[in-house]
Scaffold this motif. Structure first.
Motif, PDB file in Angstrom:
ATOM      1  N   HIS A 138       1.388   1.532  -6.006  1.00 16.69           N
ATOM      2  CA  HIS A 138       1.273   0.627  -6.953  1.00 16.69           C
ATOM      3  C   HIS A 138      -0.128   0.483  -6.701  1.00 16.69           C
ATOM      4  N   ARG A 139      -0.418  -0.579  -8.074  1.00 15.19           N
ATOM      5  CA  ARG A 139      -1.881  -1.584  -7.831  1.00 15.19           C
ATOM      6  C   ARG A 139      -1.568  -2.000  -7.001  1.00 15.19           C
ATOM      7  N   SER A 140      -0.762  -2.651  -6.351  1.00 15.54           N
ATOM      8  CA  SER A 140      -1.052  -3.480  -5.264  1.00 15.54           C
ATOM      9  C   SER A 140      -0.864  -2.914  -3.845  1.00 15.54           C
ATOM     10  N   PHE A 141      -0.244  -1.222  -3.776  1.00 13.51           N
ATOM     11  CA  PHE A 141      -0.331  -1.983  -2.849  1.00 13.51           C
ATOM     12  C   PHE A 141      -0.421   0.090  -2.174  1.00 13.51           C
ATOM     13  N   ILE A 142      -0.603   0.682  -1.024  1.00  9.31           N
ATOM     14  CA  ILE A 142      -1.091   1.650  -0.573  1.00  9.31           C
ATOM     15  C   ILE A 142      -0.315   2.297   0.625  1.00  9.31           C
ATOM     16  N   ALA A 143       0.769   2.610   0.808  1.00 10.97           N
ATOM     17  CA  ALA A 143       1.493   3.008   2.150  1.00 10.97           C
ATOM     18  C   ALA A 143       1.553   4.003   3.102  1.00 10.97           C
ATOM     19  N   ALA A 144       2.039   3.846   4.155  1.00 11.73           N
ATOM     20  CA  ALA A 144       1.787   4.850   5.166  1.00 11.73           C
ATOM     21  C   ALA A 144       2.307   6.160   4.824  1.00 11.73           C
ATOM     22  N   LYS A 145       2.378   7.715   4.826  1.00 15.01           N
ATOM     23  CA  LYS A 145       3.149   8.034   4.154  1.00 15.01           C
ATOM     24  C   LYS A 145       4.575   8.675   5.271  1.00 15.01           C
ATOM     25  N   LYS A 146       3.977   8.486   7.193  1.00 16.36           N
ATOM     26  CA  LYS A 146       4.671   9.031   7.263  1.00 16.36           C
ATOM     27  C   LYS A 146       6.152   7.460   7.882  1.00 16.36           C
ATOM     28  N   ARG A 147       5.980   6.615   7.351  1.00 15.95           N
ATOM     29  CA  ARG A 147       6.437   5.347   7.103  1.00 15.95           C
ATOM     30  C   ARG A 147       7.849   5.233   5.668  1.00 15.95           C
ATOM     31  N   ILE A 148       7.818   6.455   4.697  1.00 15.87           N
ATOM     32  CA  ILE A 148       8.068   6.015   4.113  1.00 15.87           C
ATOM     33  C   ILE A 148       9.897   6.539   4.523  1.00 15.87           C
ATOM     34  N   SER A 149      10.780   6.565   4.613  1.00 14.32           N
ATOM     35  CA  SER A 149      11.897   7.073   4.299  1.00 14.32           C
ATOM     36  C   SER A 149      12.905   7.416   2.852  1.00 14.32           C
ATOM     37  N   LYS A 150      12.495   6.651   1.792  1.00 18.16           N
ATOM     38  CA  LYS A 150      13.214   7.081   0.843  1.00 18.16           C
ATOM     39  C   LYS A 150      12.151   6.870  -0.464  1.00 18.16           C
ATOM     40  N   ILE A 151      12.616   7.598  -1.502  1.00 12.81           N
ATOM     41  CA  ILE A 151      12.108   7.056  -2.629  1.00 12.81           C
ATOM     42  C   ILE A 151      13.386   6.611  -3.556  1.00 12.81           C
ATOM     43  N   VAL A 152      12.923   4.890  -4.098  1.00 11.35           N
ATOM     44  CA  VAL A 152      14.591   5.132  -5.255  1.00 11.35           C
ATOM     45  C   VAL A 152      14.046   5.178  -6.758  1.00 11.35           C
ATOM     46  N   LEU A 153      14.256   5.751  -7.702  1.00 15.22           N
ATOM     47  CA  LEU A 153      13.175   6.687  -8.636  1.00 15.22           C
ATOM     48  C   LEU A 153      14.230   5.787  -9.626  1.00 15.22           C
ATOM     49  N   SER A 154      15.362   5.118  -9.732  1.00 18.26           N
ATOM     50  CA  SER A 154      16.422   3.975 -10.495  1.00 18.26           C
ATOM     51  C   SER A 154      15.699   2.729 -10.011  1.00 18.26           C
ATOM     52  N   LYS A 155      15.502   2.528  -9.354  1.00 16.36           N
ATOM     53  CA  LYS A 155      14.431   0.928  -8.887  1.00 16.36           C
ATOM     54  C   LYS A 155      13.186   0.969  -9.168  1.00 16.36           C
ATOM     55  N   ASN A 156      12.417   1.982  -9.345  1.00 16.13           N
ATOM     56  CA  ASN A 156      11.188   2.155  -8.877  1.00 16.13           C
ATOM     57  C   ASN A 156      10.515   1.456  -7.665  1.00 16.13           C
ATOM     58  N   ILE A 157      11.036   1.567  -6.574  1.00 13.52           N
ATOM     59  CA  ILE A 157      10.644   0.707  -5.303  1.00 13.52           C
ATOM     60  C   ILE A 157      10.512   2.583  -4.551  1.00 13.52           C
ATOM     61  N   VAL A 158      10.284   1.685  -3.273  1.00 12.58           N
ATOM     62  CA  VAL A 158       9.781   3.042  -2.400  1.00 12.58           C
ATOM     63  C   VAL A 158       9.953   1.891  -0.956  1.00 12.58           C
ATOM     64  N   VAL A 159      11.374   2.879   0.064  1.00 17.35           N
ATOM     65  CA  VAL A 159      12.125   2.404   0.921  1.00 17.35           C
ATOM     66  C   VAL A 159      11.146   2.811   2.643  1.00 17.35           C
ATOM     67  N   LEU A 160      10.593   1.643   3.048  1.00 18.92           N
ATOM     68  CA  LEU A 160      10.157   1.882   4.311  1.00 18.92           C
ATOM     69  C   LEU A 160      10.839   2.003   5.459  1.00 18.92           C
ATOM     70  N   ASP A 161      10.814   2.683   6.654  1.00 16.22           N
ATOM     71  CA  ASP A 161      10.947   2.531   8.225  1.00 16.22           C
ATOM     72  C   ASP A 161      11.862   1.650   8.555  1.00 16.22           C
ATOM     73  N   ASN A 162      11.403   1.138   8.301  1.00 16.43           N
ATOM     74  CA  ASN A 162      11.303  -0.773   8.767  1.00 16.43           C
ATOM     75  C   ASN A 162      12.532  -1.680   7.897  1.00 16.43           C
ATOM     76  N   GLY A 163      12.422  -0.955   7.019  1.00 17.54           N
ATOM     77  CA  GLY A 163      13.299  -1.335   5.547  1.00 17.54           C
ATOM     78  C   GLY A 163      12.852  -2.497   4.597  1.00 17.54           C
ATOM     79  N   CYS A 164      11.730  -2.594   4.542  1.00 17.55           N
ATOM     80  CA  CYS A 164      10.587  -2.624   3.582  1.00 17.55           C
ATOM     81  C   CYS A 164      10.549  -2.208   1.894  1.00 17.55           C
ATOM     82  N   GLU A 165      10.870  -2.874   1.380  1.00 15.72           N
ATOM     83  CA  GLU A 165      10.880  -2.297   0.083  1.00 15.72           C
ATOM     84  C   GLU A 165       9.040  -2.998  -0.906  1.00 15.72           C
ATOM     85  N   ILE A 166       8.722  -1.221  -1.594  1.00 13.55           N
ATOM     86  CA  ILE A 166       7.461  -1.977  -1.638  1.00 13.55           C
ATOM     87  C   ILE A 166       7.360  -1.248  -2.730  1.00 13.55           C
ATOM     88  N   PRO A 167       6.844  -1.799  -4.618  1.00 13.01           N
ATOM     89  CA  PRO A 167       7.180  -0.933  -5.564  1.00 13.01           C
ATOM     90  C   PRO A 167       6.776  -0.003  -6.111  1.00 13.01           C
TER      91      PRO A 167
END
Length: 239
Positions: A195-224
Motif C-alpha cells: 500500500h502507499r502507506s505500508f511495507i510488510a515482511a513477506k514471511k509474516r504474511i499469513s493470507k491475502i483477502v482479495l475481496s476486502k483488499n487486505i493483507v493479514v499478518l501472522d500476529n493478526g494485524c490487518e494492513i490495506p
C-alpha cells in the motif's frame, strides 16, 4: 540504544551483572542502555512471551528448564549475543548447540573480574558490529535517544504515518523520518510494498483477502492492499 537482559536466580549475580554492563557500556559507547533483569522464573517467562528485541542476553541455564529458556531467547532473537551462566555439573554437550549459539560462558562460582572480562569482550564485539551497521543483519533506526539496531528478522511492517515512518515489531514500534519510496529502494526481497502507506515482511504474511483488499499478518494485524500493488503481492506471496 543497547538492550541487555539478565536472568539468574542469584540476587548478587544479578546486581553484579547490571553494575558491570553499565560501567563497560558507558566507556565503550555513548548509546543509552536499556536493562531487563529477572530473578523470578515466572516473570522471566512472561517477559519472553512478548518476543522482546534484545542485543545481549545473559541466561542462567542451571536447574530445570534452563536450557529451554536459552533456546526461547535465541528463537526470538536470531542475531543477539547470548551468554550462559553454567556450573561444572552441566555437560557442555547440553548447551554448546546450534539452537542456542552461545557467545560466551560465565562458570560458577565467578567474581567481578570474570564478569568484566566476558562482558567487556561481548560489548566490544557488539559496538564494532554496530559501527559496521550490523553487517546488513539489522535495520538502523535513528531516534532521539540514539541509534537502535532492529534485526530484520524481527520486523513485521513499516508504516508511513503523520509524516514519519513507523517500524513495527511484535511488541514495539520505532519512528523515524523518511519516505516509504526511499525506504523501499533500500530494502531487499524479504519485504514487499502492499500500500502507499505500508511495507510488510513477506514471511509474516499469513493470507491475502482479495475481496476486502487486505493483507493479514501472522500476529493478526490487518494492513490495506492497494489495487496498484495487488498483482505484485499475489505473485510474490504463494499462500
Amino acid at each position: 540504544m543497547i538492550s541487555f537482559l539478565a536472568y539468574t536466580k542469584s540476587k548478587n549475580e544479578l546486581t553484579l551483572l547490571k553494575q558491570t554492563v553499565t560501567d563497560i557500556s558507558s566507556v565503550l559507547s555513548d548509546e543509552d542502555l536499556k536493562m531487563y533483569g529477572f530473578l523470578s522464573r515466572d516473570k522471566f517467562e512472561k517477559f519472553l512471551e512478548n518476543c522482546p528485541v534484545l542485543d545481549i542476553s545473559c541466561v542462567d541455564i542451571c536447574g530445570n528448564g534452563g536450557i529451554d529458556y536459552a533456546k526461547k531467547v535465541r528463537s526470538t532473537n536470531k542475531d543477539m549475543s547470548i551468554l550462559l551462566i553454567v556450573d561444572l555439573s552441566l555437560s557442555p554437550a547440553t548447551y554448546i548447540i546450534p539452537s542456542i549459539m552461545a557467545a560466551s560462558l560465565l562458570i560458577r562460582p565467578f567474581d567481578r573480574a570474570a564478569v568484566k572480562n566476558v562482558l567487556d569482550t561481548v560489548l566490544k564485539d557488539y559496538c564494532e558490529y554496530f559501527e559496521q551497521e550490523d553487517g546488513g543483519k539489522s535495520f538502523v533506526v535513528e531516534t532521539r535517544e540514539g541509534k537502535r539496531l532492529v534485526p530484520y528478522s524481527g520486523i513485521v511492517y513499516f508504516e508511513s504515518r503523520n509524516k514519519k515512518i513507523f517500524l513495527g515489531t511484535d511488541n514495539e514500534e520505532y519512528s523515524f523520518y523518511g519516505t516509504l519510496d526511499n525506504l523501499e529502494e533500500t530494502l531487499d526481497d524479504r519485504f514487499i510494498r502492499c500500500h502507499r502507506s505500508f511495507i510488510a515482511a513477506k514471511k509474516r504474511i499469513s493470507k491475502i483477502v482479495l475481496s476486502k483488499n487486505i493483507v493479514v499478518l501472522d500476529n493478526g494485524c490487518e494492513i490495506p492492499l492497494s489495487r496498484s500493488y495487488k498483482g505484485k503481492v499475489k505473485e510474490a506471496i504463494q499462500i
